[in-house]
Design a protein around this motif. Structure first.
Motif, PDB file in Angstrom:
ATOM      1  N   TRP A  67       0.806  -1.204   0.000  1.00 44.15           N
ATOM      2  CA  TRP A  67       0.000   0.000   0.000  1.00 44.15           C
ATOM      3  C   TRP A  67       0.846   1.264   0.000  1.00 44.15           C
ATOM      4  O   TRP A  67       0.418   2.296  -0.531  1.00 44.15           O
ATOM      5  CB  TRP A  67      -0.967  -0.020   1.179  1.00 44.15           C
ATOM      6  N   GLN A  70       1.438   1.789  -3.601  1.00 45.87           N
ATOM      7  CA  GLN A  70       0.233   2.190  -4.322  1.00 45.87           C
ATOM      8  C   GLN A  70      -0.089   3.664  -4.084  1.00 45.87           C
ATOM      9  O   GLN A  70      -0.380   4.413  -5.029  1.00 45.87           O
ATOM     10  CB  GLN A  70      -0.952   1.326  -3.885  1.00 45.87           C
ATOM     11  N   LEU A  71      -0.045   4.110  -2.827  1.00 43.95           N
ATOM     12  CA  LEU A  71      -0.400   5.496  -2.517  1.00 43.95           C
ATOM     13  C   LEU A  71       0.661   6.466  -3.025  1.00 43.95           C
ATOM     14  O   LEU A  71       0.336   7.550  -3.520  1.00 43.95           O
ATOM     15  CB  LEU A  71      -0.596   5.672  -1.017  1.00 43.95           C
ATOM     16  N   ASP A  73       2.732   5.930  -5.577  1.00 45.69           N
ATOM     17  CA  ASP A  73       2.744   5.920  -7.044  1.00 45.69           C
ATOM     18  C   ASP A  73       1.572   6.690  -7.636  1.00 45.69           C
ATOM     19  O   ASP A  73       1.673   7.216  -8.748  1.00 45.69           O
ATOM     20  CB  ASP A  73       2.726   4.484  -7.568  1.00 45.69           C
ATOM     21  N   GLN A  74       0.450   6.758  -6.923  1.00 42.07           N
ATOM     22  CA  GLN A  74      -0.676   7.537  -7.425  1.00 42.07           C
ATOM     23  C   GLN A  74      -0.260   8.985  -7.676  1.00 42.07           C
ATOM     24  O   GLN A  74      -0.552   9.567  -8.729  1.00 42.07           O
ATOM     25  CB  GLN A  74      -1.836   7.512  -6.435  1.00 42.07           C
ATOM     26  N   LEU A  75       0.427   9.587  -6.692  1.00 42.41           N
ATOM     27  CA  LEU A  75       0.875  10.965  -6.850  1.00 42.41           C
ATOM     28  C   LEU A  75       2.097  11.048  -7.747  1.00 42.41           C
ATOM     29  O   LEU A  75       2.216  11.952  -8.583  1.00 42.41           O
ATOM     30  CB  LEU A  75       1.189  11.579  -5.489  1.00 42.41           C
ATOM     31  N   ASP A  76       3.022  10.111  -7.611  1.00 41.24           N
ATOM     32  CA  ASP A  76       4.271  10.191  -8.352  1.00 41.24           C
ATOM     33  C   ASP A  76       4.042  10.096  -9.858  1.00 41.24           C
ATOM     34  O   ASP A  76       4.737  10.759 -10.640  1.00 41.24           O
ATOM     35  CB  ASP A  76       5.216   9.075  -7.884  1.00 41.24           C
ATOM     36  N   PHE A  77       3.088   9.281 -10.272  1.00 45.09           N
ATOM     37  CA  PHE A  77       2.773   9.196 -11.704  1.00 45.09           C
ATOM     38  C   PHE A  77       2.282  10.553 -12.207  1.00 45.09           C
ATOM     39  O   PHE A  77       2.728  11.050 -13.251  1.00 45.09           O
ATOM     40  CB  PHE A  77       1.722   8.123 -11.973  1.00 45.09           C
ATOM     41  N   HIS A  78       1.365  11.171 -11.465  1.00 50.84           N
ATOM     42  CA  HIS A  78       0.844  12.479 -11.879  1.00 50.84           C
ATOM     43  C   HIS A  78       1.956  13.521 -11.887  1.00 50.84           C
ATOM     44  O   HIS A  78       2.038  14.352 -12.805  1.00 50.84           O
ATOM     45  CB  HIS A  78      -0.274  12.902 -10.927  1.00 50.84           C
ATOM     46  N   LEU A 207      -3.488  10.248   1.359  1.00 50.94           N
ATOM     47  CA  LEU A 207      -4.500  10.470   0.332  1.00 50.94           C
ATOM     48  C   LEU A 207      -4.884  11.949   0.248  1.00 50.94           C
ATOM     49  O   LEU A 207      -5.094  12.483  -0.854  1.00 50.94           O
ATOM     50  CB  LEU A 207      -5.738   9.625   0.628  1.00 50.94           C
ATOM     51  N   ASN A 210      -2.116  13.787  -1.563  1.00 52.07           N
ATOM     52  CA  ASN A 210      -2.229  13.505  -3.000  1.00 52.07           C
ATOM     53  C   ASN A 210      -3.248  14.443  -3.642  1.00 52.07           C
ATOM     54  O   ASN A 210      -2.996  15.037  -4.698  1.00 52.07           O
ATOM     55  CB  ASN A 210      -2.644  12.050  -3.229  1.00 52.07           C
ATOM     56  N   ARG A 211      -4.421  14.560  -3.023  1.00 55.53           N
ATOM     57  CA  ARG A 211      -5.451  15.442  -3.573  1.00 55.53           C
ATOM     58  C   ARG A 211      -4.988  16.892  -3.597  1.00 55.53           C
ATOM     59  O   ARG A 211      -5.231  17.629  -4.566  1.00 55.53           O
ATOM     60  CB  ARG A 211      -6.739  15.331  -2.749  1.00 55.53           C
TER      61      ARG A 211
END
Length: 231
Positions: A67, A70-71, A73-78, A207, A210-211
């Motif tokens: 996890w 996952q968390l 990579d969500q921001l890192d990809f963007h 999270l 990230n937002r």
């Protein structure tokens, strides 16, 4: 990437078919070999999915999930695919540009417009102001509170008076936050640094950050587009 999926049982025809979707060609998820019938035990294997293969997660448990990855990579990809490239070439004129009269800004003497509580309606803010918010309040204050970084607050921070300096501060703050996220215990409560949210787990804070970075980054990107067309 690999995904481990537990054995499950299809309970009814609707459970077998209602939630199946077609993944993009070449995406990496589980797959099935044949259509299951009600009551039949099926095993989902991992592999590369091609047109015609599908997976429904309903009724199955994904195990072995990292996890933190996952968390993060969500921001890192963007960040790598969209936001950070959109900030390349930022000029000082863009950085300090006020799109409307009375906009809150970071001034060239290093001071910043601020008022608490925020007036209603909230003032429009400049690229410089929004970048300062991400650098100080969103990232560096959280690095200080949760990952052992130096103390940071809005009143003592040395604000960047050029676009290049701001980008350097942003890159440093982002790197420090992401390093902490990848090693954090996401189940621990965030504690008093997060005020009324003290009992929330670290995962909730990650999270939220990230937002924050994604939506403030989008605001900055839009201001760049408006500046280009205004000038």
């Amino acid at each position: 990437m690999s995904i481990s999926v537990a054995v499950g049982t299809i309970r009814s025809p609707s459970a077998a078919t209602a939630t199946h979707s077609q993944p993009a060609s070449g995406s990496v998820i589980g797959r099935r070999a044949s259509t299951p019938s009600p009551g039949r035990e099926v095993r989902i294997s991992t592999g590369r999915v091609f047109p015609g293969q599908w997976l429904s997660a309903k009724g199955f448990t994904v195990v072995g999930m990292d996890w933190n990855k996952q968390l993060a990579d969500q921001l890192d990809f963007h960040w790598n695919a969209q936001l950070r490239p959109r900030l390349e070439g930022l000029t000082d004129d863009e950085y300090f540009w006020e799109p409307v009269p009375g906009a809150w800004n970071l001034r060239r003497d290093g001071s910043i417009d601020w008022e608490y509580p925020t007036p209603a309606p909230a003032p429009v803010t400049t690229i410089a102001w929004r970048m300062a918010h991400i650098i100080v309040g969103v990232l560096n204050m959280r690095v200080a509170s949760h990952f052992g970084g130096p103390p940071v607050d809005y009143t003592t921070w040395r604000y960047a008076v050029s676009a290049d300096e701001a980008l350097k501060q942003l890159d440093d703050a982002y790197a420090a936050w992401m390093e902490g996220v990848r090693k954090a215990d996401l189940s621990l409560a965030v504690g008093p640094a997060e005020g009324p949210f003290a009992e929330e787990p670290m995962a909730t804070l990650v999270l939220h950050i990230n937002r924050e970075v994604i939506h403030h980054g989008a605001e900055i990107s839009l201001l760049r587009d408006l500046y280009l067309r205004e000038s």
